[in-house]
Design a protein around this motif. Sequence first.
Motif, PDB file in Angstrom:
ATOM      1  N   GLN A 305       0.830  -1.209   0.000  1.00 13.93           N
ATOM      2  CA  GLN A 305       0.000   0.000   0.000  1.00 13.93           C
ATOM      3  C   GLN A 305       0.862   1.256   0.000  1.00 13.93           C
ATOM      4  O   GLN A 305       0.513   2.262  -0.619  1.00 13.93           O
ATOM      5  CB  GLN A 305      -0.936  -0.019   1.208  1.00 13.93           C
ATOM      6  N   VAL A 306       1.999   1.211   0.692  1.00 13.86           N
ATOM      7  CA  VAL A 306       2.938   2.334   0.651  1.00 13.86           C
ATOM      8  C   VAL A 306       3.383   2.572  -0.792  1.00 13.86           C
ATOM      9  O   VAL A 306       3.452   3.712  -1.268  1.00 13.86           O
ATOM     10  CB  VAL A 306       4.155   2.064   1.555  1.00 13.86           C
ATOM     11  N   GLY A 307       3.687   1.473  -1.489  1.00 11.17           N
ATOM     12  CA  GLY A 307       4.087   1.600  -2.886  1.00 11.17           C
ATOM     13  C   GLY A 307       3.035   2.282  -3.734  1.00 11.17           C
ATOM     14  O   GLY A 307       3.334   3.190  -4.527  1.00 11.17           O
ATOM     15  N   TRP A 308       1.780   1.878  -3.570  1.00 12.04           N
ATOM     16  CA  TRP A 308       0.691   2.491  -4.325  1.00 12.04           C
ATOM     17  C   TRP A 308       0.554   3.982  -3.996  1.00 12.04           C
ATOM     18  O   TRP A 308       0.350   4.812  -4.902  1.00 12.04           O
ATOM     19  CB  TRP A 308      -0.631   1.785  -4.016  1.00 12.04           C
ATOM     20  N   LEU A 309       0.660   4.331  -2.740  1.00  9.98           N
ATOM     21  CA  LEU A 309       0.466   5.722  -2.333  1.00  9.98           C
ATOM     22  C   LEU A 309       1.512   6.644  -2.948  1.00  9.98           C
ATOM     23  O   LEU A 309       1.191   7.729  -3.460  1.00  9.98           O
ATOM     24  CB  LEU A 309       0.494   5.828  -0.801  1.00  9.98           C
ATOM     25  N   VAL A 310       2.773   6.225  -2.921  1.00 10.04           N
ATOM     26  CA  VAL A 310       3.832   7.044  -3.507  1.00 10.04           C
ATOM     27  C   VAL A 310       3.649   7.150  -5.017  1.00 10.04           C
ATOM     28  O   VAL A 310       3.764   8.245  -5.602  1.00 10.04           O
ATOM     29  CB  VAL A 310       5.220   6.465  -3.162  1.00 10.04           C
ATOM     30  N   PHE A 311       3.343   6.030  -5.650  1.00 10.19           N
ATOM     31  CA  PHE A 311       3.181   6.020  -7.109  1.00 10.19           C
ATOM     32  C   PHE A 311       1.997   6.875  -7.540  1.00 10.19           C
ATOM     33  O   PHE A 311       2.102   7.699  -8.465  1.00 10.19           O
ATOM     34  CB  PHE A 311       2.998   4.583  -7.591  1.00 10.19           C
ATOM     35  N   LEU A 312       0.861   6.709  -6.881  1.00 13.63           N
ATOM     36  CA  LEU A 312      -0.323   7.486  -7.251  1.00 13.63           C
ATOM     37  C   LEU A 312      -0.119   8.977  -6.981  1.00 13.63           C
ATOM     38  O   LEU A 312      -0.682   9.823  -7.681  1.00 13.63           O
ATOM     39  CB  LEU A 312      -1.543   6.964  -6.495  1.00 13.63           C
ATOM     40  N   GLY A 313       0.685   9.300  -5.965  1.00 15.87           N
ATOM     41  CA  GLY A 313       1.018  10.702  -5.734  1.00 15.87           C
ATOM     42  C   GLY A 313       1.745  11.296  -6.929  1.00 15.87           C
ATOM     43  O   GLY A 313       1.445  12.427  -7.362  1.00 15.87           O
ATOM     44  N   LEU A 314       2.701  10.558  -7.488  1.00 12.16           N
ATOM     45  CA  LEU A 314       3.432  11.035  -8.667  1.00 12.16           C
ATOM     46  C   LEU A 314       2.514  11.156  -9.881  1.00 12.16           C
ATOM     47  O   LEU A 314       2.610  12.123 -10.651  1.00 12.16           O
ATOM     48  CB  LEU A 314       4.591  10.082  -8.975  1.00 12.16           C
ATOM     49  N   ILE A 315       1.621  10.186 -10.052  1.00 10.05           N
ATOM     50  CA  ILE A 315       0.671  10.259 -11.169  1.00 10.05           C
ATOM     51  C   ILE A 315      -0.262  11.455 -10.990  1.00 10.05           C
ATOM     52  O   ILE A 315      -0.564  12.186 -11.941  1.00 10.05           O
ATOM     53  CB  ILE A 315      -0.145   8.957 -11.274  1.00 10.05           C
ATOM     54  N   GLY A 316      -0.712  11.676  -9.742  1.00  7.80           N
ATOM     55  CA  GLY A 316      -1.572  12.824  -9.463  1.00  7.80           C
ATOM     56  C   GLY A 316      -0.875  14.146  -9.750  1.00  7.80           C
ATOM     57  O   GLY A 316      -1.492  15.091 -10.261  1.00  7.80           O
TER      58      GLY A 316
END
Length: 327
Positions: A305-316
């Motif tokens: 979930q940490v991985g998803w949060l960082v990645f989605l932050g960059l996409i956002g």
Amino acid sequence: MEPIQSKAAQGRVADAPSGHWVYRILPRWLWSYAQLARWDRPIGWQLLLWPCWWSAALAASAYPRPTDPLLSLLPAPWYLVLFLIGAIAMRGAGCTYNDLVDQDIDNQVERTRSRPLPAGKVTRRQAWAFLVIQALIGLAVLLQFNSFAILLGICSLAVVAIYPFMKRFTNWPQLVLGLAFSWGALMGWAVEFGDLDGPPVMLYIGSILWVIGYDTIYAHQDKEDDAIVGVRSTARLFGDNTKTWLVGLYGGALVCFAIAFASAQAPVPALAGLVAAGAHMARQITVLDIDDPDQCMLLFRSNNQVGWLVFLGLIGGALWVALKPLV
């Protein structure tokens, strides 16, 4: 529910889930190879994948201009797919290699003695052949990139090769695992730009700290058996001070990630992902009970979930740059 595997019976590995697709879909003769590659435990390749995807997303949105089209600010889907295939293949190859090196140790640890090699379900020759097949798939993926990225990827093999031996000689095998598992933080940038710069280096350092943190939690499952057989780990080294160390490791990781983002001039909204990831990490530390193996495994897995949060932050952040002129 499949029984725990032993020399007398085929079944699942002790810390693998029952009812996984590996046991529902694959014929029994393939079970042991799936277990060598840990296909029934996807968390490993997921954690190996995240630094790759972070780096690809950071490189795509680095140094943005208001006139940049949205697609140019997002990581290329083809690269994300290649990193996915490569992560699954190389994690499987790494686990197979680790099992070959650690067969005698695994046979003495309750959680690992049901793995295919100590349980006698595959021979060492069969395991080596399977390792080569997986490595060739990883090589095929690597050859799709530019020459700099290819050379950089090959360099990672030195770290992968020495990792299984480190638990015999140092209290910091998790550091060496971090060096290997975080290599993708360099690869995504190298694929995009054909070189390395400050942002991917800081992302790499931050990922190393993150890996040490989550693998320390993971290692607390085996600390009693490890002490008996002489295996070293940061879990044994930190002991009752584990939470304090995790504050420093996870906190340092977030600082390094923030520096990487700032150095690459990543859009400010990308920091929202780091804030959310930080909250998740703080929760891990707060609830951690180092004497509860089941909880340690759940918290370890939650780092996906940490991985998803960082990645989605960059996409956002990339979406924000592209859509801001339209608002």
